[in-house]
Design a protein around this motif. Structure first.
Motif, PDB file in Angstrom:
ATOM      1  N   GLN A   1       0.963   9.038   2.656  1.00 43.97           N
ATOM      2  CA  GLN A   1      -0.066   8.272   1.937  1.00 43.97           C
ATOM      3  C   GLN A   1       0.147   8.329   0.427  1.00 43.97           C
ATOM      4  N   LEU A   2      -0.397   7.327  -0.255  1.00 43.78           N
ATOM      5  CA  LEU A   2      -0.162   7.163  -1.690  1.00 43.78           C
ATOM      6  C   LEU A   2      -1.407   7.475  -2.516  1.00 43.78           C
ATOM      7  N   ASP A   3      -2.253   8.344  -2.009  1.00 48.90           N
ATOM      8  CA  ASP A   3      -3.511   8.622  -2.701  1.00 48.90           C
ATOM      9  C   ASP A   3      -3.326   9.379  -4.011  1.00 48.90           C
ATOM     10  N   ARG A   4      -2.173  10.005  -4.222  1.00 49.94           N
ATOM     11  CA  ARG A   4      -1.921  10.733  -5.464  1.00 49.94           C
ATOM     12  C   ARG A   4      -0.870  10.039  -6.334  1.00 49.94           C
ATOM     13  N   LEU A   5      -0.444   8.863  -5.948  1.00 49.88           N
ATOM     14  CA  LEU A   5       0.613   8.179  -6.692  1.00 49.88           C
ATOM     15  C   LEU A   5       0.196   7.943  -8.140  1.00 49.88           C
TER      16      LEU A   5
ATOM     17  N   THR B   1       6.052  -4.369  -2.865  1.00 51.75           N
ATOM     18  CA  THR B   1       5.225  -4.517  -1.667  1.00 51.75           C
ATOM     19  C   THR B   1       5.004  -3.153  -1.026  1.00 51.75           C
ATOM     20  N   VAL B   2       3.767  -2.883  -0.592  1.00 52.40           N
ATOM     21  CA  VAL B   2       3.438  -1.677   0.168  1.00 52.40           C
ATOM     22  C   VAL B   2       2.774  -2.101   1.474  1.00 52.40           C
ATOM     23  N   VAL B   3       3.244  -1.547   2.590  1.00 47.11           N
ATOM     24  CA  VAL B   3       2.636  -1.772   3.897  1.00 47.11           C
ATOM     25  C   VAL B   3       2.006  -0.461   4.349  1.00 47.11           C
ATOM     26  N   ASP B   4       0.687  -0.475   4.534  1.00 45.09           N
ATOM     27  CA  ASP B   4      -0.097   0.709   4.887  1.00 45.09           C
ATOM     28  C   ASP B   4      -0.469   0.634   6.365  1.00 45.09           C
ATOM     29  N   PHE B   5       0.038   1.564   7.164  1.00 41.57           N
ATOM     30  CA  PHE B   5      -0.174   1.571   8.617  1.00 41.57           C
ATOM     31  C   PHE B   5      -1.420   2.360   9.034  1.00 41.57           C
ATOM     32  N   ARG B   6      -2.224   2.850   8.105  1.00 39.64           N
ATOM     33  CA  ARG B   6      -3.301   3.780   8.446  1.00 39.64           C
ATOM     34  C   ARG B   6      -4.544   3.078   8.990  1.00 39.64           C
ATOM     35  N   THR B   7      -5.425   3.894   9.576  1.00 39.16           N
ATOM     36  CA  THR B   7      -6.696   3.404  10.099  1.00 39.16           C
ATOM     37  C   THR B   7      -7.699   3.198   8.966  1.00 39.16           C
ATOM     38  N   ASP B   8      -8.801   2.515   9.281  1.00 40.12           N
ATOM     39  CA  ASP B   8      -9.866   2.325   8.291  1.00 40.12           C
ATOM     40  C   ASP B   8     -10.367   3.662   7.756  1.00 40.12           C
TER      41      ASP B   8
ATOM     42  N   HIS C   1      -8.754   8.585   1.899  1.00 39.98           N
ATOM     43  CA  HIS C   1      -7.679   8.797   0.913  1.00 39.98           C
ATOM     44  C   HIS C   1      -7.094   7.440   0.518  1.00 39.98           C
ATOM     45  N   PRO C   2      -7.796   6.672  -0.308  1.00 39.74           N
ATOM     46  CA  PRO C   2      -7.308   5.337  -0.677  1.00 39.74           C
ATOM     47  C   PRO C   2      -5.967   5.412  -1.409  1.00 39.74           C
ATOM     48  N   ASP C   3      -5.106   4.463  -1.089  1.00 42.51           N
ATOM     49  CA  ASP C   3      -3.838   4.363  -1.803  1.00 42.51           C
ATOM     50  C   ASP C   3      -4.076   4.035  -3.274  1.00 42.51           C
ATOM     51  N   ARG C   4      -3.238   4.585  -4.115  1.00 41.48           N
ATOM     52  CA  ARG C   4      -3.201   4.199  -5.524  1.00 41.48           C
ATOM     53  C   ARG C   4      -1.962   3.324  -5.699  1.00 41.48           C
ATOM     54  N   ILE C   5      -2.186   2.040  -5.871  1.00 43.73           N
ATOM     55  CA  ILE C   5      -1.094   1.074  -5.896  1.00 43.73           C
ATOM     56  C   ILE C   5      -0.795   0.681  -7.340  1.00 43.73           C
ATOM     57  N   PRO C   6       0.466   0.718  -7.751  1.00 38.70           N
ATOM     58  CA  PRO C   6       0.792   0.297  -9.113  1.00 38.70           C
ATOM     59  C   PRO C   6       0.388  -1.157  -9.364  1.00 38.70           C
ATOM     60  N   GLU C   7       0.064  -1.451 -10.589  1.00 41.67           N
ATOM     61  CA  GLU C   7      -0.343  -2.803 -10.952  1.00 41.67           C
ATOM     62  C   GLU C   7       0.764  -3.789 -10.591  1.00 41.67           C
ATOM     63  N   GLY C   8       0.351  -4.900  -9.987  1.00 42.37           N
ATOM     64  CA  GLY C   8       1.303  -5.946  -9.631  1.00 42.37           C
ATOM     65  C   GLY C   8       1.944  -5.783  -8.268  1.00 42.37           C
ATOM     66  N   VAL C   9       1.690  -4.673  -7.587  1.00 45.37           N
ATOM     67  CA  VAL C   9       2.257  -4.443  -6.263  1.00 45.37           C
ATOM     68  C   VAL C   9       1.324  -5.031  -5.204  1.00 45.37           C
TER      69      VAL C   9
ATOM     70  N   PRO D   1      13.268 -12.119   0.732  1.00 45.02           N
ATOM     71  CA  PRO D   1      13.752 -11.579  -0.548  1.00 45.02           C
ATOM     72  C   PRO D   1      12.675 -11.510  -1.616  1.00 45.02           C
ATOM     73  N   GLN D   2      11.607 -12.306  -1.463  1.00 43.63           N
ATOM     74  CA  GLN D   2      10.526 -12.265  -2.448  1.00 43.63           C
ATOM     75  C   GLN D   2       9.683 -10.998  -2.332  1.00 43.63           C
ATOM     76  N   ALA D   3       9.837 -10.259  -1.223  1.00 40.53           N
ATOM     77  CA  ALA D   3       9.052  -9.036  -1.030  1.00 40.53           C
ATOM     78  C   ALA D   3       9.473  -7.944  -2.005  1.00 40.53           C
ATOM     79  N   GLY D   4      10.705  -8.021  -2.516  1.00 41.18           N
ATOM     80  CA  GLY D   4      11.193  -6.993  -3.425  1.00 41.18           C
ATOM     81  C   GLY D   4      11.302  -5.646  -2.737  1.00 41.18           C
ATOM     82  N   PRO D   5      11.496  -4.566  -3.498  1.00 41.16           N
ATOM     83  CA  PRO D   5      11.498  -3.233  -2.896  1.00 41.16           C
ATOM     84  C   PRO D   5      10.180  -2.982  -2.159  1.00 41.16           C
ATOM     85  N   LEU D   6      10.274  -2.578  -0.909  1.00 37.40           N
ATOM     86  CA  LEU D   6       9.098  -2.408  -0.050  1.00 37.40           C
ATOM     87  C   LEU D   6       9.006  -0.974   0.411  1.00 37.40           C
ATOM     88  N   LEU D   7       7.802  -0.427   0.373  1.00 38.43           N
ATOM     89  CA  LEU D   7       7.523   0.907   0.883  1.00 38.43           C
ATOM     90  C   LEU D   7       6.512   0.790   2.014  1.00 38.43           C
ATOM     91  N   PHE D   8       6.792   1.432   3.143  1.00 39.32           N
ATOM     92  CA  PHE D   8       5.822   1.472   4.251  1.00 39.32           C
ATOM     93  C   PHE D   8       5.457   2.923   4.537  1.00 39.32           C
TER      94      PHE D   8
END
Length: 265
Positions: A37-41, A56-63, A69-77, A150-157
């Motif tokens: 998880q990205l809650d401390r990113l 792009t970030v793909v989050d597989f977690r439950t509600d 622990h909400p993800d902290r997503i960089p601006e523009g991702v 290709p528009q997805a750019g670097p992707l993290l799941f």
């Protein structure tokens, strides 16, 4: 196999780049990453993550996991939420991975519900659901179709620990790209040291309170038989990974070819 320099704010971060494929090829680095998880990113404080240039970030977690622990997503991702376990939860079959801390807070309850091989059976059932349930199929379809674009750019799941739901996603992807069985298992098991380190205080507290260490390790680690349960489900239902992706996930052949062209070198 290439791994990312350890991040200070993202647990269990790995670049799949450098993974060996058939014909002497490898996975192109910097395009597909996996983690917990990205809650401390914190991009500002973490040069490793900043250098990734995530798009792009793909989050597989439950509600519930995302709320706690909400993800902290960089601006523009761009964030895509794909709950792998939604159907299993709705059916009242709560996987052990989603209530880890609760189970390890009470050794007697853990022994009752997970002792005597029950934890292994529970995880095997969960892994089979990665293949069979509609919510899981939708999640892994999104992962593959995004990686083909290709528009997805670097992707993290990722999921919570980055080992089970994320591990299956990596297995499907690397199998499509041409990794052999040994490489698939090596990548799957490679997260064990990071996961065990992250959960070491939880394991220690559980065992000090009289808990069975085998139960704790069964919950926290990944094991060949867990992955094999999902692979066997693919074989039983579809006969091959290619048919699972085409018929089970509904990913068209042209997307698979685009994914291979983009990610293999």
């Amino acid at each position: 196999m290439t791994t990312t320099t350890p991040s200070t704010t993202v647990a269990n971060l790995r670049d799949l780049g450098g993974t060996p494929l058939s014909g002497g090829r490898t996975v192109r680095p910097g395009l597909v990453l996996r983690s917990g998880q990205l809650d401390r990113l914190d991009v500002a404080a973490d040069p490793v993550v900043a250098a990734l240039g995530l798009r792009t970030v793909v989050d597989f977690r439950t509600d519930a996991e995302r709320a706690a622990h909400p993800d902290r997503i960089p601006e523009g991702v761009r964030l895509l939420v794909e709950d792998v376990l939604a159907d299993k939860l709705n059916a009242g079959k709560i996987p052990a991975a989603t209530q880890l801390k609760d189970l390890l807070s009470d050794p007697a309850m853990a022994e009752e519900h997970l002792g005597g091989g029950k934890v292994q059976a529970l995880f095997a059932d969960t892994y089979r659901s990665f293949v069979s349930t509609a919510s899981a199929q939708a999640a892994y379809r999104t992962l593959l179709t995004e990686l083909a674009d290709p528009q997805a750019g670097p992707l993290l799941f990722h999921c919570t620990a980055g080992k089970d739901r994320t591990g299956w996603g990596a297995t499907v992807l690397l199998s499509l790209l041409g990794a052999d069985d040994e490489t698939l298992m090596d990548e799957y098991l490679s997260v064990n040291p990071a996961v065990k380190q992250a959960f070491a205080p939880l394991i220690e507290g559980f065992t000090v309170a009289g808990g069975n260490p085998d139960i704790a390790l069964g919950l926290i680690g990944v094991f060949p038989e867990y992955l094999q349960a999902a692979l066997d489900e693919v074989g039983t239902r579809y006969g091959s990974m290619e048919k699972y992706v085409r018929e089970g996930l509904g990913v068209p052949d042209e997307a698979v070819e685009a994914l291979r062209t983009r990610l293999a070198q």
